[in-house]
Design a protein around this motif. Structure first.
Motif, PDB file in Angstrom:
ATOM      1  N   SER A 273      49.677  47.387  39.430  1.00 32.21           N
ATOM      2  CA  SER A 273      49.270  46.405  38.436  1.00 32.21           C
ATOM      3  C   SER A 273      48.087  46.947  37.642  1.00 32.21           C
ATOM      4  O   SER A 273      47.414  47.900  38.074  1.00 32.21           O
ATOM      5  N   TRP A 275      44.678  45.794  34.771  1.00 35.14           N
ATOM      6  CA  TRP A 275      43.918  44.805  34.023  1.00 35.14           C
ATOM      7  C   TRP A 275      42.848  45.538  33.227  1.00 35.14           C
ATOM      8  O   TRP A 275      42.459  46.655  33.571  1.00 35.14           O
ATOM      9  N   GLU A 277      39.110  45.265  30.769  1.00 34.47           N
ATOM     10  CA  GLU A 277      37.871  44.529  30.538  1.00 34.47           C
ATOM     11  C   GLU A 277      37.079  45.232  29.438  1.00 34.47           C
ATOM     12  O   GLU A 277      37.335  46.396  29.112  1.00 34.47           O
TER      13      GLU A 277
END
Length: 299
Positions: A273, A275, A277
């Protein structure tokens, strides 16, 4: 002739990749950073420039009140021993700078440390409030706390720890009870089973057979810095340099949540996975005409 050779090469390549498809496919994600969900906390592994383990920077997984222990540093000592210290969230960057400048923490671990702190600051309130709770932790309490031995003598210290936490006492709910259990009258600073778990985590970087969730993260991908310069007029006569960049995290996790021992699987090494920022910094300078191309770190 060239066309025939090219077709022969492609045919050989196809035949080779058939039985060796795993080798021809993209490589599985290689973990570089590790975060463990233990009790109600996450323990983030910090390493030096030689990849040697320095300790765990511990951040609560849920909001705690000002006055509680809200950050901990589990410092790895020789002979499988530990020193555990309490810190305030506002002291986190200072601790990172100390580890980077004086303990040889790698820049990769520094980036990982900063990222975990940004997640906590975004998720919890009062992270900018200094509750003054700092010092050596002994059996789950600040060293010298008169309640230490009383709570250590309880067969189940969790209700008392939770009650103390509710009145903003200097305890770390979800971790203090793991450290203090069964230590009444002893000379060691934490529960032996907890110490054994910590030593297993630091040596194997695995779940160690308990209800522990392991997050494995690849090398962090850092985009280029974008810088914006602002000239601050007199009487300050400073230049402000604002920096931003995108950071991408690739990870997978496995093991069991400590809350209820249910599976915590997310992503895999072959299909992780991700992500992203935004990382931001501001520096102030005097007597410069142009901002440096990157901020001064660590803080």
């Amino acid at each position: 002739m060239q066309h025939t050779l090219r077709m022969s090469f492609l045919l050989c390549l196809a035949l080779l990749c058939g039985p060796l498809s795993a080798r021809c496919a993209a490589q599985a994600m290689q973990p570089e950073h590790y975060s463990f969900k233990v009790g109600s906390w996450e323990l983030n592994a910090v390493k030096d420039t030689n990849d040697a383990f320095l300790g765990f920077w511990a951040i609560p997984r849920s909001a705690l009140s000002v006055g509680n222990i809200r950050r901990m540093w589990f410092e790895a000592m020789p002979n499988d021993e530990w020193n555990v210290y309490a810190y305030e969230p506002v002291s986190a960057m200072q601790k990172a700078a100390d580890l980077y400048n004086n303990a040889g923490m790698s820049e990769e671990s520094l980036t990982f440390f900063y990222s975990r702190e940004r997640k906590a600051i975004a998720a919890f309130s009062d992270q900018d409030v200094d509750g003054g709770v700092e010092g050596l932790i002994w059996k789950g309490f600040i060293e010298g706390d008169p309640l230490t031995e009383t709570v250590a003598a309880l067969s189940d210290p969790e209700p008392m720890i939770d009650l103390l936490a509710d009145v903003s006492y200097a305890v770390a709910p979800g971790m203090s009870e793991l450290l203090v259990t069964g230590t009444a009258g002893s000379t060691y600073n934490m529960n032996p089973a907890t110490k054994q778990l910590l030593n297993c985590l630091r040596s194997t970087m695995s779940a160690c057979g308990g209800c522990v969730c392991v997050e494995n993260e690849a090398m962090i991908e850092r985009g280029p810095w974008t810088v914006s310069m602002t000239v601050i007029p007199p009487p300050f006569e400073q230049v402000r340099c604002d920096y931003t960049r995108v950071i991408t995290h690739t990870f997978f996790q496995h093991g069991q949540y400590p809350d209820d021992c249910t599976e915590c699987d997310e992503g895999t090494a072959d299909n992780p996975s991700t992500w992203t920022e935004i990382e931001e910094y501001t520096d102030y300078w005097i007597d410069i005409d142009e901002c440096p191309d990157r901020p001064v770190m660590p803080r």
